[in-house]
Design a protein around this motif. Sequence first.
Motif, mmCIF file in Angstrom:
data_model
loop_
_atom_site.group_PDB
_atom_site.id
_atom_site.type_symbol
_atom_site.label_atom_id
_atom_site.label_comp_id
_atom_site.label_asym_id
_atom_site.label_seq_id
_atom_site.Cartn_x
_atom_site.Cartn_y
_atom_site.Cartn_z
ATOM 1 N N ASP A 113 0.826 -1.213 0.000
ATOM 2 C CA ASP A 113 0.000 0.000 0.000
ATOM 3 C C ASP A 113 0.858 1.259 0.000
ATOM 4 O OD1 ASP A 113 -2.328 -1.512 0.002
ATOM 5 O OD2 ASP A 113 -2.683 -1.275 2.163
ATOM 6 N N ARG A 114 1.913 1.265 0.830
ATOM 7 C CA ARG A 114 2.803 2.436 0.860
ATOM 8 C C ARG A 114 3.540 2.594 -0.457
ATOM 9 N NH1 ARG A 114 3.320 0.667 6.298
ATOM 10 N NH2 ARG A 114 5.141 -0.612 5.830
ATOM 11 N N LEU A 115 3.976 1.480 -1.009
ATOM 12 C CA LEU A 115 4.674 1.503 -2.292
ATOM 13 C C LEU A 115 3.765 2.071 -3.381
ATOM 14 C CD1 LEU A 115 7.312 0.717 -3.680
ATOM 15 C CD2 LEU A 115 6.399 -1.581 -3.952
ATOM 16 N N ARG A 116 2.528 1.602 -3.426
ATOM 17 C CA ARG A 116 1.554 2.072 -4.420
ATOM 18 C C ARG A 116 1.299 3.572 -4.255
ATOM 19 N NH1 ARG A 116 -2.252 -0.680 -2.771
ATOM 20 N NH2 ARG A 116 -1.761 -2.541 -3.966
ATOM 21 N N ALA A 117 1.104 4.020 -3.018
ATOM 22 C CA ALA A 117 0.827 5.433 -2.761
ATOM 23 C C ALA A 117 2.001 6.310 -3.197
ATOM 24 C CB ALA A 117 0.509 5.650 -1.290
ATOM 25 N N CYS A 118 3.216 5.875 -2.897
ATOM 26 C CA CYS A 118 4.401 6.644 -3.296
ATOM 27 C C CYS A 118 4.543 6.683 -4.812
ATOM 28 C CB CYS A 118 5.658 6.058 -2.667
ATOM 29 S SG CYS A 118 5.801 6.349 -0.898
ATOM 30 N N ARG A 119 4.311 5.532 -5.448
ATOM 31 C CA ARG A 119 4.410 5.474 -6.911
ATOM 32 C C ARG A 119 3.411 6.423 -7.551
ATOM 33 N NH1 ARG A 119 1.174 3.119 -10.292
ATOM 34 N NH2 ARG A 119 0.285 1.633 -8.804
ATOM 35 N N LYS A 120 2.182 6.401 -7.050
ATOM 36 C CA LYS A 120 1.142 7.269 -7.613
ATOM 37 C C LYS A 120 1.441 8.737 -7.352
ATOM 38 C CE LYS A 120 -2.664 4.017 -7.871
ATOM 39 N NZ LYS A 120 -4.058 3.743 -7.501
ATOM 40 N N SER A 121 2.010 9.041 -6.191
ATOM 41 C CA SER A 121 2.337 10.442 -5.900
ATOM 42 C C SER A 121 3.422 10.965 -6.838
ATOM 43 C CB SER A 121 2.757 10.621 -4.446
ATOM 44 O OG SER A 121 4.056 10.146 -4.228
ATOM 45 N N MET A 122 4.240 10.048 -7.354
ATOM 46 C CA MET A 122 5.270 10.425 -8.330
ATOM 47 C C MET A 122 4.737 10.358 -9.763
ATOM 48 S SD MET A 122 7.959 11.207 -6.543
ATOM 49 C CE MET A 122 9.337 11.127 -7.665
ATOM 50 N N LYS A 123 3.440 10.025 -9.878
ATOM 51 C CA LYS A 123 2.767 9.928 -11.177
ATOM 52 C C LYS A 123 3.439 8.912 -12.109
ATOM 53 C CE LYS A 123 0.867 14.617 -10.965
ATOM 54 N NZ LYS A 123 0.142 14.361 -9.824
ATOM 55 N N LEU A 124 3.814 7.777 -11.520
ATOM 56 C CA LEU A 124 4.415 6.689 -12.291
ATOM 57 C C LEU A 124 3.415 5.537 -12.388
ATOM 58 C CD1 LEU A 124 7.969 6.551 -10.663
ATOM 59 C CD2 LEU A 124 7.427 7.321 -12.974
ATOM 60 N N THR A 125 3.425 4.857 -13.514
ATOM 61 C CA THR A 125 2.611 3.658 -13.663
ATOM 62 C C THR A 125 3.413 2.456 -13.185
ATOM 63 O OG1 THR A 125 3.413 3.178 -15.888
ATOM 64 C CG2 THR A 125 1.471 4.635 -15.704
ATOM 65 N N GLN A 126 2.719 1.354 -12.972
ATOM 66 C CA GLN A 126 3.416 0.117 -12.621
ATOM 67 C C GLN A 126 4.377 -0.269 -13.738
ATOM 68 O OE1 GLN A 126 0.464 -2.880 -11.697
ATOM 69 N NE2 GLN A 126 0.398 -2.260 -9.551
ATOM 70 N N GLU A 127 3.964 -0.062 -14.972
ATOM 71 C CA GLU A 127 4.827 -0.402 -16.108
ATOM 72 C C GLU A 127 6.118 0.407 -16.090
ATOM 73 O OE1 GLU A 127 1.545 0.374 -16.373
ATOM 74 O OE2 GLU A 127 0.720 -1.561 -16.980
#
Length: 105
Positions: free
Chosen positions: A10-24
Amino acid sequence: MNNNKLMIGDRLRACRKSMKLTQEELSTMLDVSVKHYSEVERGLAGLSVDNWIHVSEILNTSLDYLLKGVDMNTPMLLSNMFYNTDEKQQEILIKIIDLVKEYKK
């Protein structure tokens, strides 16, 4: 399923989204498959130590935060708030912090 892995994901996902990065995009940067990275965010898989270090650098956050939910930058943030302030401004900042602490009680 391990609750810690879910919270880490969950923390990883939130940080990734805050950086506007996709999983890809992030999986490409880490040189792992999108499927594997998705499993990490869902708490089903982990990363190598090297990739944890790399992901913390990419997401501009600490491993303490990603893995334990502890933000070690808070003392530094407070220190920076007091940097280049005069004594009167420091007194005001301390009063504001005290008010917030009282409000939470």
